[in-house]
Design an enzyme around this catalytic site. Structure first.
Site, PDB file in Angstrom:
ATOM      1  N   ARG A   1       8.145  -5.052   3.131  1.00  4.96           N
ATOM      2  CA  ARG A   1       6.969  -4.236   2.767  1.00  4.96           C
ATOM      3  C   ARG A   1       7.288  -3.370   1.546  1.00  4.96           C
ATOM      4  NH1 ARG A   1       5.597   0.838   1.597  1.00  4.96           N
ATOM      5  NH2 ARG A   1       6.810   1.630   3.357  1.00  4.96           N
ATOM      6  N   ASP A   2       8.135  -2.358   1.739  1.00  7.15           N
ATOM      7  CA  ASP A   2       8.437  -1.436   0.630  1.00  7.15           C
ATOM      8  C   ASP A   2       9.106  -2.191  -0.516  1.00  7.15           C
ATOM      9  OD1 ASP A   2       8.945   0.923  -0.821  1.00  7.15           O
ATOM     10  OD2 ASP A   2       9.445   2.040   0.969  1.00  7.15           O
TER      11      ASP A   2
ATOM     12  N   HIS B   1      12.940   8.033   6.091  1.00  3.25           N
ATOM     13  CA  HIS B   1      12.690   6.937   5.140  1.00  3.25           C
ATOM     14  C   HIS B   1      13.163   7.442   3.776  1.00  3.25           C
ATOM     15  CE1 HIS B   1      10.040   3.643   3.447  1.00  3.25           C
ATOM     16  NE2 HIS B   1      10.106   4.437   2.407  1.00  3.25           N
TER      17      HIS B   1
ATOM     18  N   HIS C   1      14.866   6.968  -0.195  1.00  3.57           N
ATOM     19  CA  HIS C   1      15.080   6.133  -1.380  1.00  3.57           C
ATOM     20  C   HIS C   1      16.322   6.656  -2.106  1.00  3.57           C
ATOM     21  CE1 HIS C   1      11.402   3.552  -1.658  1.00  3.57           C
ATOM     22  NE2 HIS C   1      11.057   4.381  -0.680  1.00  3.57           N
TER      23      HIS C   1
ATOM     24  N   CYS D   1       7.454   2.705  -4.578  1.00  5.28           N
ATOM     25  CA  CYS D   1       6.006   2.828  -4.503  1.00  5.28           C
ATOM     26  C   CYS D   1       5.406   2.605  -5.885  1.00  5.28           C
ATOM     27  CB  CYS D   1       5.617   4.211  -3.990  1.00  5.28           C
ATOM     28  SG  CYS D   1       3.839   4.480  -4.041  1.00  5.28           S
TER      29      CYS D   1
ATOM     30  N   ASN E   1      14.783   1.665  -1.796  1.00  2.00           N
ATOM     31  CA  ASN E   1      15.159   2.367  -0.562  1.00  2.00           C
ATOM     32  C   ASN E   1      16.683   2.392  -0.431  1.00  2.00           C
ATOM     33  OD1 ASN E   1      12.462   0.869   0.068  1.00  2.00           O
ATOM     34  ND2 ASN E   1      12.623   2.456   1.614  1.00  2.00           N
TER      35      ASN E   1
HETATM   36  N1  COA Z   1      -7.604  -4.442   3.396  1.00  5.49           N
HETATM   37  C1  COA Z   1      -8.287  -5.292   2.608  1.00  5.49           C
HETATM   38  N2  COA Z   1      -9.189  -4.914   1.717  1.00  5.49           N
HETATM   39  C2  COA Z   1      -9.470  -3.603   1.657  1.00  5.49           C
HETATM   40  C3  COA Z   1      -8.812  -2.670   2.462  1.00  5.49           C
HETATM   41  C4  COA Z   1      -7.827  -3.128   3.360  1.00  5.49           C
HETATM   42  N3  COA Z   1      -7.137  -2.309   4.124  1.00  5.49           N
HETATM   43  N4  COA Z   1      -9.277  -1.449   2.170  1.00  5.49           N
HETATM   44  C5  COA Z   1     -10.196  -1.606   1.215  1.00  5.49           C
HETATM   45  N5  COA Z   1     -10.307  -2.912   0.892  1.00  5.49           N
HETATM   46  C6  COA Z   1     -11.171  -3.517  -0.110  1.00  5.49           C
HETATM   47  C7  COA Z   1     -12.621  -3.245   0.128  1.00  5.49           C
HETATM   48  O1  COA Z   1     -13.171  -4.238   0.944  1.00  5.49           O
HETATM   49  C8  COA Z   1     -13.173  -3.293  -1.278  1.00  5.49           C
HETATM   50  O2  COA Z   1     -13.302  -4.639  -1.679  1.00  5.49           O
HETATM   51  P1  COA Z   1     -14.409  -5.089  -2.734  1.00  5.49           P
HETATM   52  O3  COA Z   1     -14.079  -4.392  -4.020  1.00  5.49           O
HETATM   53  O4  COA Z   1     -14.217  -6.571  -2.808  1.00  5.49           O
HETATM   54  O5  COA Z   1     -15.684  -4.639  -2.138  1.00  5.49           O
HETATM   55  C9  COA Z   1     -12.069  -2.695  -2.098  1.00  5.49           C
HETATM   56  O6  COA Z   1     -10.866  -2.899  -1.348  1.00  5.49           O
HETATM   57  C10 COA Z   1     -12.265  -1.220  -2.361  1.00  5.49           C
HETATM   58  O7  COA Z   1     -12.487  -0.552  -1.147  1.00  5.49           O
HETATM   59  P2  COA Z   1     -12.502   1.049  -1.011  1.00  5.49           P
HETATM   60  O8  COA Z   1     -12.741   1.422   0.398  1.00  5.49           O
HETATM   61  O9  COA Z   1     -13.379   1.609  -2.080  1.00  5.49           O
HETATM   62  O10 COA Z   1     -11.005   1.372  -1.279  1.00  5.49           O
HETATM   63  P3  COA Z   1     -10.338   1.977  -2.572  1.00  5.49           P
HETATM   64  O11 COA Z   1     -10.527   1.090  -3.764  1.00  5.49           O
HETATM   65  O12 COA Z   1     -10.686   3.405  -2.658  1.00  5.49           O
HETATM   66  O13 COA Z   1      -8.805   1.833  -2.109  1.00  5.49           O
HETATM   67  C11 COA Z   1      -7.094   1.865  -0.423  1.00  5.49           C
HETATM   68  C12 COA Z   1      -8.268   2.580  -1.044  1.00  5.49           C
HETATM   69  C13 COA Z   1      -6.341   2.829   0.428  1.00  5.49           C
HETATM   70  C14 COA Z   1      -7.584   0.734   0.414  1.00  5.49           C
HETATM   71  C15 COA Z   1      -6.205   1.286  -1.527  1.00  5.49           C
HETATM   72  O14 COA Z   1      -5.939   2.282  -2.481  1.00  5.49           O
HETATM   73  C16 COA Z   1      -4.897   0.741  -0.985  1.00  5.49           C
HETATM   74  O15 COA Z   1      -4.851  -0.258  -0.278  1.00  5.49           O
HETATM   75  N6  COA Z   1      -3.800   1.377  -1.352  1.00  5.49           N
HETATM   76  C17 COA Z   1      -2.483   0.941  -0.929  1.00  5.49           C
HETATM   77  C18 COA Z   1      -1.472   1.918  -1.324  1.00  5.49           C
HETATM   78  C19 COA Z   1      -0.083   1.471  -0.959  1.00  5.49           C
HETATM   79  O16 COA Z   1       0.154   0.622  -0.136  1.00  5.49           O
HETATM   80  N7  COA Z   1       0.878   2.071  -1.664  1.00  5.49           N
HETATM   81  C20 COA Z   1       2.262   1.751  -1.489  1.00  5.49           C
HETATM   82  C21 COA Z   1       2.830   2.174  -0.177  1.00  5.49           C
HETATM   83  S1  COA Z   1       3.107   3.893  -0.024  1.00  5.49           S
HETATM   84 ZN    ZN Z   2       9.306   3.984   0.524  1.00  6.39          ZN
END
Ligand code: COA
Ligand code: ZN
Length: 322
Positions: A16-17, A208, A210, A241, A250
């Site tokens: 994942r990370d 956790h 790094h 990240c 990490n």
């Molecule tokens: N799984 C799949 N698709 C997702 C989803 C999820 N968990 N959450 C949102 N989406 C999709 C929505 O369906 C939408 O799709 P579309 O554009 O085709 O309609 C799109 O993503 C935007 O959705 P929205 O609710 O507006 O989310 P956002 O764009 O504000 O994003 C997060 C918010 C949290 C979902 C997004 O920023 C994210 O996944 N971040 C991950 C951060 C991460 O893992 N960082 C590293 C680890 S610390």
């Molecule tokens: Zn991390």
């Protein structure tokens, strides 16, 4: 200090990370094969993937298939990072054992990483807690930037403990204190871990870390000294990240296990198996990995004595006799 005979729990987060920040998309079959190998190494938990938006984290767009296809081993908890309700629904449908909810202790990193304020994240994640509890799925919460935010600096302990308290009161089983960009130092780790243990004596707590500034293993020992018995780590030292400037890997799973086993601590982890798995990483990700034991060998993997030794000994003895 954790007692000498008490088991320590090593939790792998490399798939994942680690994979989330790799430029090259790791084929789904390779991810599954690696997880299946790691499942046989005595790890307590494997963070398989994240159920995030595939637009935000394209490297893990195959989360559903990976979680459904891995070969489960008894005794291993298969967890996944979940940022919102949509992710929780996907994770539960794929048979995830535990949801690892994520939000940041600092406002700036939370906005960049999750596009929500901390209050919005908290509210949405508390809905996820309800959903998971209804489905009988275990919960952990990872608090990113608990030891410092690359944009805001040090995050006050009370902010971290306050967020932890909100989730624990809602029935979450464990909290992970994350040093997302390796800003923590051992004194700070000892202080926050002790404060956490004092305020929430019954709660599960994971560190956790790094290794961004070379303090990773020193910080792990500081946590151990403050009563932490669960550690996230990443095979080969992959990780970082994508929404945190300057993020790097990490603490390395095999380096951590090597150190703790050398100290005689109880782990039940197969270091040789981990090293074999780590050896496959450079081919998979297309670059060298930071792990050090992988390069140097275990401290007691002895080197052959050079053939010239007897000659050197004879010359040394001749000098004493002369
Ligand atoms: N799984 C799949 N698709 C997702 C989803 C999820 N968990 N959450 C949102 N989406 C999709 C929505 O369906 C939408 O799709 P579309 O554009 O085709 O309609 C799109 O993503 C935007 O959705 P929205 O609710 O507006 O989310 P956002 O764009 O504000 O994003 C997060 C918010 C949290 C979902 C997004 O920023 C994210 O996944 N971040 C991950 C951060 C991460 O893992 N960082 C590293 C680890 S610390
Ligand atoms: Zn991390």
């Amino acid at each position: 200090m954790t007692g000498a005979g008490q088991r320590l729990f090593i939790q792998e987060v490399g798939t994942r990370d680690g994979f989330q920040i790799e430029a090259r998309f790791i084929p789904t079959a390779d991810k599954i094969a690696l997880i299946d190998t790691l499942s046989l190494c005595g790890l307590a938990k494997i963070e398989v993937t994240s159920f995030t938006s595939p637009k935000a984290i394209p490297a893990l767009a195959d989360a559903d298939e990976v979680m459904r296809s891995l070969r489960r081993q008894p005794g291993v908890v298969y967890t996944a990072l979940v940022p919102n309700l949509r992710g929780a629904e996907r994770a539960i449908a794929a048979g995830t054992d535990e949801l690892n909810l994520v939000m940041s202790a600092s406002e700036t990193h939370n906005l960049l990483n999750l596009r929500m304020t901390r209050e919005q994240s908290l509210a949405r994640l508390l809905e996820v807690v309800d959903l998971a509890q209804g489905a009988g799925v275990a919960l952990n919460v990872s608090l990113s930037t608990s030891f410092g935010c690359p944009m805001e600096g040090v995050v006050p302990e009370d902010v971290v403990l306050g967020l932890a308290g909100r989730f624990l009161a809602a029935g979450v089983g464990g909290i992970t204190l994350c040093d997302t960009t390796g800003m923590a130092h051992p004194g700070q780790v000892a202080s926050l871990c002790r404060a956490f243990r004092t305020r929430f004596p019954g709660a599960g707590a994971t560190l956790h870390l790094h290794n961004t500034r070379g303090m990773g293993l020193a910080n792990a020992l500081a946590g151990l000294g403050a009563g932490i018995d669960r550690f996230d780590a990443s095979l080969g030292g992959l990780g970082g990240c994508p929404y945190a400037p300057g993020a790097t890997g990490n603490i390395c799973t095999e380096d951590l296990v090597h150190m703790l086993q050398a100290m005689g601590l109880a782990l039940d982890v197969d270091l040789a198996g981990l090293l074999m798995a780590a050896r496959t990483l450079p081919g998979m990700v297309g670059h060298e990995v930071p792990g050090q034991v992988l390069r140097a060998g275990r401290s007691l993997d002895l080197h052959p004595v050079p053939a010239s030794l007897e000659e050197i000994r004879a010359r040394a003895l001749a000098q004493t006799q002369a």
